[in-house]
Design a protein around this motif. Structure first.
Motif, PDB file in Angstrom:
ATOM      1  N   SER A   1      67.731  50.765 108.531  1.00  0.00           N
ATOM      2  CA  SER A   1      66.306  50.394 108.494  1.00  0.00           C
ATOM      3  C   SER A   1      65.665  50.691 107.140  1.00  0.00           C
ATOM      4  O   SER A   1      64.795  49.945 106.695  1.00  0.00           O
TER       5      SER A   1
ATOM      6  N   LEU B   1      63.634  47.860 104.987  1.00  0.00           N
ATOM      7  CA  LEU B   1      62.235  48.027 104.580  1.00  0.00           C
ATOM      8  C   LEU B   1      62.085  48.014 103.061  1.00  0.00           C
ATOM      9  O   LEU B   1      61.144  47.417 102.536  1.00  0.00           O
TER      10      LEU B   1
ATOM     11  N   LEU C   1      55.393  45.138 105.295  1.00  0.00           N
ATOM     12  CA  LEU C   1      56.280  45.749 106.290  1.00  0.00           C
ATOM     13  C   LEU C   1      56.729  47.145 105.888  1.00  0.00           C
ATOM     14  O   LEU C   1      57.121  47.953 106.738  1.00  0.00           O
ATOM     15  N   TYR C   2      56.633  47.442 104.599  1.00  0.00           N
ATOM     16  CA  TYR C   2      57.071  48.756 104.125  1.00  0.00           C
ATOM     17  C   TYR C   2      56.256  49.891 104.737  1.00  0.00           C
ATOM     18  O   TYR C   2      56.720  51.028 104.761  1.00  0.00           O
TER      19      TYR C   2
ATOM     20  N   PHE D   1      56.070  50.585 107.652  1.00  0.00           N
ATOM     21  CA  PHE D   1      56.878  51.145 108.745  1.00  0.00           C
ATOM     22  C   PHE D   1      57.826  52.249 108.283  1.00  0.00           C
ATOM     23  O   PHE D   1      58.458  52.903 109.113  1.00  0.00           O
TER      24      PHE D   1
ATOM     25  N   VAL E   1      57.394  55.536 110.035  1.00  0.00           N
ATOM     26  CA  VAL E   1      58.009  55.793 111.336  1.00  0.00           C
ATOM     27  C   VAL E   1      59.249  56.652 111.087  1.00  0.00           C
ATOM     28  O   VAL E   1      60.031  56.360 110.180  1.00  0.00           O
TER      29      VAL E   1
ATOM     30  N   LYS F   1      62.759  58.144 110.707  1.00  0.00           N
ATOM     31  CA  LYS F   1      64.007  57.420 110.487  1.00  0.00           C
ATOM     32  C   LYS F   1      64.853  57.322 111.759  1.00  0.00           C
ATOM     33  O   LYS F   1      65.470  56.291 112.022  1.00  0.00           O
TER      34      LYS F   1
ATOM     35  N   ARG G   1      63.426  54.413 113.739  1.00  0.00           N
ATOM     36  CA  ARG G   1      63.724  53.137 113.077  1.00  0.00           C
ATOM     37  C   ARG G   1      65.193  52.775 113.219  1.00  0.00           C
ATOM     38  O   ARG G   1      65.550  51.637 113.538  1.00  0.00           O
TER      39      ARG G   1
END
Length: 140
Positions: free
Chosen positions: A79, A83, A96-97, A99, A102, A104, A107
């Motif tokens: 992920s 990203l 989208l970066y 995210f 969140v 690891k 993700r």
């Protein structure tokens, strides 16, 4: 990697994907359409070039269930690689970066679920995708 390949791909982030996976092939085409400057270059995880690059980054050369981004000599997988790659595409994909905040493990749990099921959902080929002449210079 030959000296010529090194020269051509020097300074470009390299994306390593499962070359026989239909989902991964589609993802590669999707990235190319959203990367008009040709920033990202690609190699199949099954290729000798990828195996050399994986070994250089101390990553398994046997595992085909990961997505690898090599950027400025640093290796990113799963992920985090996805990203970071999105961050380098044309707008709106860099958004989208966000995210990345969140954790690891969450993700990557989602990433691993998709990776485990990709052949069942999307299928696979016996051989890697052959790039068209227009994009051939972006493949190692």
């Amino acid at each position: 990697m030959t000296a010529n390949q090194t020269d051509v791909h020097q300074g470009h982030p390299i994306v390593l994907v499962d070359g026989v996976c239909h989902f991964c092939q589609g993802l590669t085409k999707w990235i190319i359409k959203r990367d008009p400057e040709g920033k990202y270059h690609f190699a199949s995880l099954q290729s000798d070039v990828a195996k050399e690059l994986l070994a250089k980054g101390n990553l398994s050369t046997d595992s085909m269930d990961t997505f690898v981004l090599i950027e400025n000599g640093k290796y990113f997988t799963r992920s985090t690689a996805a990203l970071r790659l999105a961050k380098g595409l044309k707008f709106p994909y860099p958004l989208l970066y966000v995210f990345i905040i969140v954790p690891k493990f969450i993700r990557n749990a989602v990433y691993n679920w998709v990776a485990r099921n990709r052949y069942r959902w999307f299928g696979k080929d016996e051989a890697c995708m052959l790039p068209t002449p227009e994009i051939k210079d972006r493949f190692l």
